[in-house]
Design a protein around this motif. Structure first.
Motif, short mmCIF file in Angstrom:
data_model
loop_
_atom_site.label_atom_id
_atom_site.label_comp_id
_atom_site.label_asym_id
_atom_site.label_seq_id
_atom_site.Cartn_x
_atom_site.Cartn_y
_atom_site.Cartn_z
N ALA A 1 9.84 5.82 14.57
CA ALA A 1 10.16 4.75 13.62
C ALA A 1 8.90 3.97 13.30
O ALA A 1 7.92 4.00 14.04
N ALA A 2 8.94 3.23 12.21
CA ALA A 2 7.79 2.42 11.81
C ALA A 2 7.54 1.33 12.85
O ALA A 2 6.39 1.02 13.17
N SER A 3 8.61 0.76 13.38
CA SER A 3 8.48 -0.28 14.40
C SER A 3 7.83 0.28 15.66
O SER A 3 7.12 -0.43 16.37
N ASP B 1 8.45 -5.39 12.43
CA ASP B 1 9.46 -4.87 11.50
C ASP B 1 9.10 -5.18 10.05
O ASP B 1 8.35 -6.13 9.77
N GLN B 2 9.66 -4.39 9.15
CA GLN B 2 9.37 -4.55 7.72
C GLN B 2 9.80 -5.94 7.23
O GLN B 2 10.82 -6.47 7.67
N PRO C 1 15.98 -2.64 7.50
CA PRO C 1 15.18 -2.64 6.26
C PRO C 1 15.33 -1.38 5.40
O PRO C 1 15.41 -1.49 4.17
N THR C 2 15.42 -0.21 6.00
CA THR C 2 15.57 1.01 5.20
C THR C 2 16.94 1.01 4.54
O THR C 2 17.10 1.36 3.37
N PHE D 1 18.55 5.40 9.69
CA PHE D 1 18.57 4.26 10.60
C PHE D 1 19.89 3.52 10.45
O PHE D 1 20.61 3.73 9.46
N HIS E 1 11.11 6.58 5.42
CA HIS E 1 9.84 5.85 5.30
C HIS E 1 8.69 6.64 5.91
O HIS E 1 8.74 7.86 6.02
N GLY F 1 18.07 1.47 14.84
CA GLY F 1 17.47 0.90 13.65
C GLY F 1 17.10 -0.53 13.98
O GLY F 1 17.60 -1.08 14.98
N THR F 2 16.27 -1.14 13.15
CA THR F 2 15.89 -2.51 13.50
C THR F 2 16.92 -3.53 13.01
O THR F 2 16.75 -4.72 13.25
N1 ASP Z 1 12.53 -0.73 10.55
C1 ASP Z 1 12.99 0.43 11.21
C2 ASP Z 1 11.84 1.18 11.74
O1 ASP Z 1 11.38 0.77 12.72
C3 ASP Z 1 13.91 1.31 10.55
C4 ASP Z 1 15.13 0.69 10.03
O2 ASP Z 1 16.02 0.27 10.78
O3 ASP Z 1 15.20 0.67 8.83
O4 ASP Z 1 11.41 2.18 11.25
#
Ligand code: ASP
Length: 323
Positions: free
Chosen positions: A157-159, A199-200, A37-38, A32, A89, A181-182
């Motif tokens: 993605a996690a988001s 988001d994380q 966050p990652t 990302f 992740h 990426g976020t």
């Molecule tokens: N938080 C992001 C996601 O949606 C990934 C990132 O940018 O770390 O997975």
């Protein structure tokens, strides 16, 4: 005889390379964009990891795009020499259900090096959103159907996963705006270009605390104790019964990385995760470093396999795919 000597020479060479590992910088590929966050977890981890890898520099390479699959594919194809590893992740386990065609085999193309941490997620909104609380946000979303922009880091993605389940629970479709990426998505959320995002906490706690974005809820089943996030309700208590999306990170090497190098990386990871400074920093961001029992390589692989089996049916039921 000549052949035997050649084999012996190559073996001696590779054994000496193993003994010296690592003798040059190690690259952690983050799938990302920088600033997210990652990326933050990788950069913090890289600093402590370096101490346990002969003080070699740990380089962070951001390979964002396609919900993390581009970066993971790069590591799957990298030389299996211990100098390129992946920090990824939950996307490692959800992408196989989201993509019809995957550029790698999640269980077959990697060596599993151990897990890193568990990170809850939060629902956040642009600072100019009129809603101040979770019930007010639900009302606002209902009143603005068809006009809502939801940022994410792309399919896989996690988001994306969290946003997908959020829309499903509310039965409100939103227009998704994908980023690499976020990290960059957060910049646009703060600037008001997009409305909401999941988001994380590693990327949202400081922004919520500083009033740069609005924090509405946490996606884990229990409220968090981190001061900046303690006041946020869970989605479960906000009427979305059973909502539970928690993110975890793990480290991977390309398949075929020599066993002694894998073991060295696993040992370095265990030491890094026991570092009190690292633990404290992660806690301040709402993340929990995994316990030693979950740090085994076999445990890591079993966990990812269980997550693939857990999320596959949920994602398929939501009917979201990409080619
Ligand atoms: N938080 C992001 C996601 O949606 C990934 C990132 O940018 O770390 O997975």
């Amino acid at each position: 005889m000549k052949k035997l000597l050649a084999v012996l020479a190559t073996t001696a060479l590779s054994l000496s390379a193993l003994a010296a590992y690592p003798e040059k910088p190690v690259t952690i590929v983050v799938p990302f964009a920088a600033g997210g966050p990652t990326d933050k977890v990788a950069r913090d981890l890289g600093v402590v990891l370096s101490k346990h890898l002969n003080n070699q520099t740990v380089i962070i390479e951001n390979v964002g795009g396609a919900g993390g699959t581009l970066g993971a594919a790069k590591v799957a194809k990298a030389a299996p020499d211990g100098y390129t590893v992946l920090l990824h992740h939950i996307g490692m386990a959800t992408s196989p259900a989201l993509y019809r065609k995957m550029p790698y085999d999640t269980l077959g193309d990697f060596e599993y090096l151990g897990m890193v941490n568990d990170v809850p997620m939060t629902i956040v909104g642009r600072p100019t959103l009129p809603a101040g609380t979770m019930p007010e946000l639900v009302k606002w979303l209902e009143a603005n159907k068809g006009k809502i922009n939801l940022a994410n880091a792309g399919l896989g993605a996690a988001s994306h996963l969290c946003g997908l389940l959020f829309q499903q629970s509310l039965k409100i479709d939103m227009t998704t705006v994908p980023y690499k990426g976020t990290g960059p998505a957060m910049t646009d959320l703060m600037g008001g270009q997009v409305d909401i995002m999941c988001d994380q906490t590693t990327n949202t706690s400081a922004q919520i605390e500083g009033g740069k974005v609005k924090g509405y809820a946490v996606t884990s089943p229990r409220r968090l104790t981190t001061p900046a996030l303690a006041k946020l309700p869970t989605l479960d208590e906000s009427g979305m019964k059973g909502f539970n999306v928690s993110i975890w990170h793990g480290m991977y090497a390309p398949k075929g990385t020599p066993r002694p190098i894998q073991e060295q990386l696993n040992a370095a990871l265990r030491k890094a995760l026991a570092d009190p400074e690292f633990i404290k920093r992660q806690e301040a961001l709402g993340a929990v470093v995994v316990s030693d029992a979950r740090l085994g390589q076999a445990e890591h692989k079993r966990f990812v396999e269980a997550e693939i089996n857990k999320w596959g049916p949920v994602i398929k039921a939501a009917g979201q795919y990409a080619d």
